[in-house]
Design a protein around this motif. Structure first.
Motif, PDB file in Angstrom:
ATOM      1  N   PHE B 450       4.941  10.638   8.490  1.00 21.38           N
ATOM      2  CA  PHE B 450       5.276  10.206   7.138  1.00 21.38           C
ATOM      3  C   PHE B 450       4.506  10.987   6.084  1.00 21.38           C
ATOM      4  N   HIS B 453       5.575  10.953   2.500  1.00 16.60           N
ATOM      5  CA  HIS B 453       5.608   9.702   1.753  1.00 16.60           C
ATOM      6  C   HIS B 453       4.251   9.256   1.252  1.00 16.60           C
ATOM      7  N   ILE B 464       3.943   0.979   2.466  1.00 18.81           N
ATOM      8  CA  ILE B 464       5.134   1.812   2.673  1.00 18.81           C
ATOM      9  C   ILE B 464       5.793   1.528   4.019  1.00 18.81           C
ATOM     10  N   PRO B 466       5.569  -1.105   6.281  1.00 21.10           N
ATOM     11  CA  PRO B 466       6.213  -2.402   6.511  1.00 21.10           C
ATOM     12  C   PRO B 466       7.531  -2.547   5.769  1.00 21.10           C
ATOM     13  N   TYR B 467       7.565  -2.061   4.523  1.00 21.07           N
ATOM     14  CA  TYR B 467       8.803  -2.223   3.767  1.00 21.07           C
ATOM     15  C   TYR B 467       9.874  -1.249   4.220  1.00 21.07           C
ATOM     16  N   THR B 468       9.437  -0.054   4.581  1.00 22.54           N
ATOM     17  CA  THR B 468      10.423   0.884   5.107  1.00 22.54           C
ATOM     18  C   THR B 468      11.096   0.282   6.330  1.00 22.54           C
ATOM     19  N   ILE B 470      11.694  -2.781   6.865  1.00 26.75           N
ATOM     20  CA  ILE B 470      12.662  -3.805   6.467  1.00 26.75           C
ATOM     21  C   ILE B 470      13.879  -3.172   5.790  1.00 26.75           C
ATOM     22  N   ILE B 471      13.589  -2.188   4.954  1.00 29.44           N
ATOM     23  CA  ILE B 471      14.678  -1.573   4.201  1.00 29.44           C
ATOM     24  C   ILE B 471      15.599  -0.765   5.125  1.00 29.44           C
ATOM     25  N   PRO B 473      15.988   2.610   5.843  1.00 28.08           N
ATOM     26  CA  PRO B 473      16.764   3.706   5.276  1.00 28.08           C
ATOM     27  C   PRO B 473      17.441   4.488   6.409  1.00 28.08           C
ATOM     28  N   ASP B 475      18.069   7.545   6.975  1.00 26.18           N
ATOM     29  CA  ASP B 475      17.737   8.909   7.397  1.00 26.18           C
ATOM     30  C   ASP B 475      16.360   9.039   8.061  1.00 26.18           C
ATOM     31  N   LEU B 476      15.938   7.995   8.748  1.00 31.83           N
ATOM     32  CA  LEU B 476      14.665   8.122   9.470  1.00 31.83           C
ATOM     33  C   LEU B 476      14.888   8.853  10.789  1.00 31.83           C
TER      34      LEU B 476
END
Lengths: 362, 546
Positions: B450, B453, B464, B466-468, B470-471, B473, B475-476
């Motif tokens: 990361f 980021h 960053i 924990p929320y990533t 949940i979100i 995205p 394109d990980l």
């Protein structure tokens, strides 16, 4: 990935949402085409990095936004190889020396030497006199407060030596762990956390751009639970959207897992004060540590949660003990000892208080 | 060759002709016990050895292909060999002992190997063959000189080659069991448990029905008695040269040799005979010397290497046994802090353990929890771990603080430990499970995946990631997902809570730990390599943030 955090990050000094005065001041600073060493400090998520990047853009132009990852290899005197990854553009390089643990001194010395010894070709190629003055590279060092003593002293020497060809921007949360010699060599810039209303304003702005319907209650709630961390607030907003959209005013704000875990741990401590419980709590602390949650953060969060449930009469004592253990934790090398020490102390004090309270009633 | 001469001397003593060779012998041989009654070994052990002989030799009950094997283990000077000899003599059993050939045979063999140009394995072969020949022929054929119809084969020196290749040794034992005609007794000195374990793993013991008798260090009371007997006997025999030792000297000898009778007798001889006058004087000079002082004095002249197993030293600290009586009375307002003196000096315990400070504190910390009697004592003890770590980290060029850190920890701990009432803790100590290296590796991985980021781990881990998670995205990369899965879900993950117990005689090899760590690290590096491959690709295509 375009998280809101990255998408709506202001790129120019003019576009910053808060601390406008500081922004104009920063603009004035770089107008002359030069830059002193900077020490940028402030709480997490206040916008330190955003300001640094905007300043650099002001200085060098949009070229600083073309980033690439590089792998650098250094060799220590004992022939051990150290690898570290850096994020850089033609004009600057960003590195977190604490990645390599106790070898950070070598990284600082070697990296700065390498950079300082090579001229910045991109700038010197320009004929303009004013541009020529910018013939230096900027090195951003993050988490300076986590540097070892050795590294900090090495840094101080290097700062003077290579002033000609490179400028340093040091980033940290608190200057207390930076040695005075470094502090005095830099221009300190404090970036305070945004106020709650500022955060709400930004959340509303993002919601509008994303054409989301954001109830004000929710925005308030997010701003509240982010405790002045704008990055966290924006991430929360996005997480809330993923969880449930359209928003409802009484929607729960999602907290990171580790926070909930610490909250639970605090509850456990309140519930029972026995050596056996201490053992359980320690297992939980280990769990947190092995999930990379920084001990500092565990300590702060745990103290907060515990204080919420503690009687006022012993709060002062608890905080004093916490300060002592936290201080030792920074100086020592085994965070778990100090965390456990604090938990044990809390248990003992809490127990004592309960006994006294019971005696009073009798 | 020492063994041979020793054996010869023993025979000489058997003829009880003390005067003839009085000066030439050391006390160990001169005053070797001649009868069961005089043995300083515990009676039960002797009986055990006797009954084994009774079962396996006298009755001659063992059928063909089942030659019995006896294994005697114990620390040095605990009377293994002596007991065996005395018992054998009692029962009129002849002992044939394997002596390692350091003689010309192997020398010439080596020489010829040189000449023949590098057949280096020849001498090795010869030792093993020699050994095999010995044990088989020894068991089959009577001696020409003695009438040794009842005999055993004694193996005290195991050829060192077998230590490297224990399988060969096991094979030899198997063959012996199949073809041997008389019992085989193996005496193994217990320096570290690894040797016994290597040569006689439990499955071999079971397969060959090896009977094991383990000797303990000789108890101090028995040691006292034995030494007194020797002094009496020596005063009769030695005459002028003999100076009668002071009681304090006897006491210090007993203290410093830790159940090693051989060492005790050696020390005694040094103390009593003319050559060691100086030492005796030295002792006399301070007649008021406490027990500890005289102990220190004799430790100087060759006391036993007194290293402890980690298991024992942890116990010594954590149980923190105290004397019965309080020596220093404290004034009334300090009564709270009054304790009788501890039986062990913590610094000595640590010094004798031979592990690093870091490991020792971690082990203590991990196991102390079971010993906290109350929350109060727990908090007091935990405070000292914290303080110790603090002292340890304070940089000090003179190095004074280095040894102080562990001292602070141990003494603080011993002072504040209160035994839980009515609760006994059973002796299992566990290794700490937290693996810092692993965590560091994970941290590095997080940072690498990361990097775009954020450049600080704290920032990444605290919000960053924990929320990533949940979100989600779209394109990980796979690598990023792996990392997320590893470090976000604190609540759901079950850390490997199974703690590894350490057993009594675990020799803690810190190298081992390091080695494990290193292999981990190598694995980590491999991951890095693949990642860095990806990074090179990154470098080609520049990432535009706009």
């Amino acid at each position: 990935m375009a998280l809101y955090v990255d998408k709506y990050r202001p790129k120019d000094l003019e576009k910053l949402d808060y601390h406008k005065k500081q922004a104009s001041w920063l603009k004035g600073l770089v107008n002359g085409g030069d830059l002193p060493h900077l020490l940028v400090y402030g709480p997490s998520g206040a916008g330190k990095k955003t300001r640094i990047m905007a300043t650099l853009k002001e200085l060098f132009g949009s070229g600083v936004e073309r980033l690439r990852i590089e792998q650098q290899v250094f060799t220590t005197q004992s022939k051990k190889k150290i690898e570290i990854r850096t994020l850089s553009s033609n004009y600057h390089i960003e590195v977190n020396p604490s990645d390599v643990g106790i070898q950070d001194r070598v990284v600082i010395q070697e990296l700065l030497k390498n950079i300082a010894q090579t001229q910045n070709v991109a700038v010197t190629a320009v004929q303009d006199d004013k541009e020529r003055k910018k013939a230096f590279k900027v090195v951003i060092l993050t988490e300076v407060d986590r540097l070892s003593r050795d590294a900090q002293h090495a840094l101080r020497r290097t700062m003077e030596k290579y002033m000609q060809s490179c400028r340093l921007i040091l980033v940290c949360n608190s200057t207390t762990k930076v040695i005075p010699a470094i502090r005095s060599r830099c221009l300190g810039i404090r970036v305070p956390a945004p106020s709650s209303s500022e955060i709400v304003g930004i959340l509303n702005y993002i919601a509008k751009k994303e054409s989301l319907n954001l109830p004000q209650e929710l925005a308030q709630k997010i701003a509240q639970s982010s405790t002045g961390n704008l990055r966290k607030a924006i991430l929360m907003l996005e997480a809330c959207r993923v969880k449930q959209y359209p928003f409802s005013a009484d929607q729960d704000v999602i907290l990171p897992d580790w926070e909930i875990y610490i909250r639970d741990t605090a509850n456990e401590i309140i519930k029972e004060q026995t050596p056996q419980k201490l053992f359980d709590v320690r297992q939980r602390l280990y769990e947190l540590l092995s999930h990379l949650v920084p001990p500092q953060l565990i300590f702060e969060e745990l103290l907060q949660r515990l204080l919420e449930k503690t009687d006022d009469s012993i709060k002062g004592r608890i905080i004093a003990e916490a300060a002592l253990y936290e201080h030792r934790m920074h100086l020592g090398s085994k965070p778990i000892f100090h965390l456990e020490g604090f938990v044990a102390k809390y248990m003992a004090v809490y127990c004592e208080y309960q006994e006294e309270a019971a005696a009073m009633f009798d | 060759m020492a063994k041979i001469s020793l054996g010869m001397k023993r025979k000489a003593t058997e003829s009880s002709n003390l005067e003839r060779n009085s000066e030439a012998q050391s006390w160990i041989d001169r005053f070797a016990p001649q009868s069961k009654e005089k043995l300083a070994v515990h009676k039960k052990k002797i009986e055990e050895v006797e009954s084994w002989f009774a079962r396996n030799l006298i009755s001659k009950k063992f059928e063909k292909g089942k030659a019995p094997i006896l294994l005697l283990v114990g620390p040095t000077g605990s009377g293994k060999t002596t007991s065996l000899r005395v018992v054998a003599q009692d029962l009129d059993i002849h002992i044939k002992e394997w002596l390692h050939p350091i003689t010309q045979e192997s020398n010439t063999a080596q020489g010829s190997a040189w000449r023949e140009g590098g057949q280096q394995d020849y001498p090795k072969e010869s030792v093993v063959e020699h050994f095999m020949d010995f044990i088989f022929q020894g068991s089959r054929y009577n001696s020409l000189f003695d009438n040794d119809s009842q005999r055993i084969i004694l193996l005290e020196e195991i050829p060192s080659i077998f230590l490297r290749k224990p399988e060969e040794f096991h094979e030899a034992l198997r063959r012996y069991q199949a073809f041997g005609r008389c019992p085989l007794v193996i005496i193994l000195c217990e320096t570290s448990s690894s040797r016994e374990f290597k040569l006689f793993p439990p499955e071999i013991k079971r397969e060959l029905q090896i009977h094991t008798i383990s000797f303990n260090p000789i108890a101090n009371t028995l040691l006292h008695k034995a030494i007194r007997d020797i002094i009496i006997e020596a005063s009769k025999v030695c005459g002028k040269n003999f100076t009668h030792p002071m009681d304090s000297v006897v006491e210090s000898v007993v203290q410093s040799c830790q159940g090693d009778l051989r060492l005790a007798v050696n020390l005694l001889e040094m103390n009593c005979m003319g050559t060691a006058k100086k030492l005796a004087n030295f002792e006399k000079k301070k007649p008021k010397a406490t027990k500890k002082d005289s102990k220190a004095a004799t430790t100087g002249i060759g006391a036993k290497d007194s290293s402890l197993y980690l298991f024992h030293s942890l116990g010594k600290i954590l149980y923190s046994k105290r004397e019965d009586k309080i020596i220093h009375e404290l004034p009334q307002h300090l009564k709270l802090y009054e304790r009788p003196p501890t039986k062990e000096v913590p610094e000595e315990v640590f010094e004798r353990t031979c592990v690093s400070q870091d490991l020792f504190t971690r082990m203590l910390e991990n196991n102390a929890v079971n010993f906290y009697g109350s929350v109060k004592s727990a908090s007091n003890c935990a405070e000292f771990f914290s303080l110790g770590d603090h002292v340890n980290a304070t940089w000090d060029p003179s190095g004074v603080l280095d040894s102080l850190a562990i001292s602070v920890t141990m003494r603080g701990l011993m002072f504040h430990l209160e035994k839980a009432k009515g609760k006994t803790h059973f002796g299992t100590f566990k290794k700490p499970t937290y693996d810092r290296r692993k965590t560091d590796d994970l941290a590095l991985q997080v940072r690498h995946e990361f990097l775009m980021h954020g450049t600080s781990t704290e920032m990444l881990v605290s919000d960053i990631l924990p929320y990533t998670f949940i979100i989600r995205p779209p394109d990980l990369s796979q690598g990023q997902w792996d990392v997320l899965n590893q470090c976000v879900l604190v609540r759901k993950s079950q850390m490997n809570t199974r703690q590894i117990e350490i057993s009594e005689k675990d020799v803690f090899d810190e190298d081992d730990e390091v080695r494990v760590g290193e292999t981990d690290f190598e694995a980590g590096e491999k991951v890095l390599e693949t990642v860095s491959g990806a990074a090179e690709e990154f470098e080609i295509e520049e990432i535009d943030f706009n």
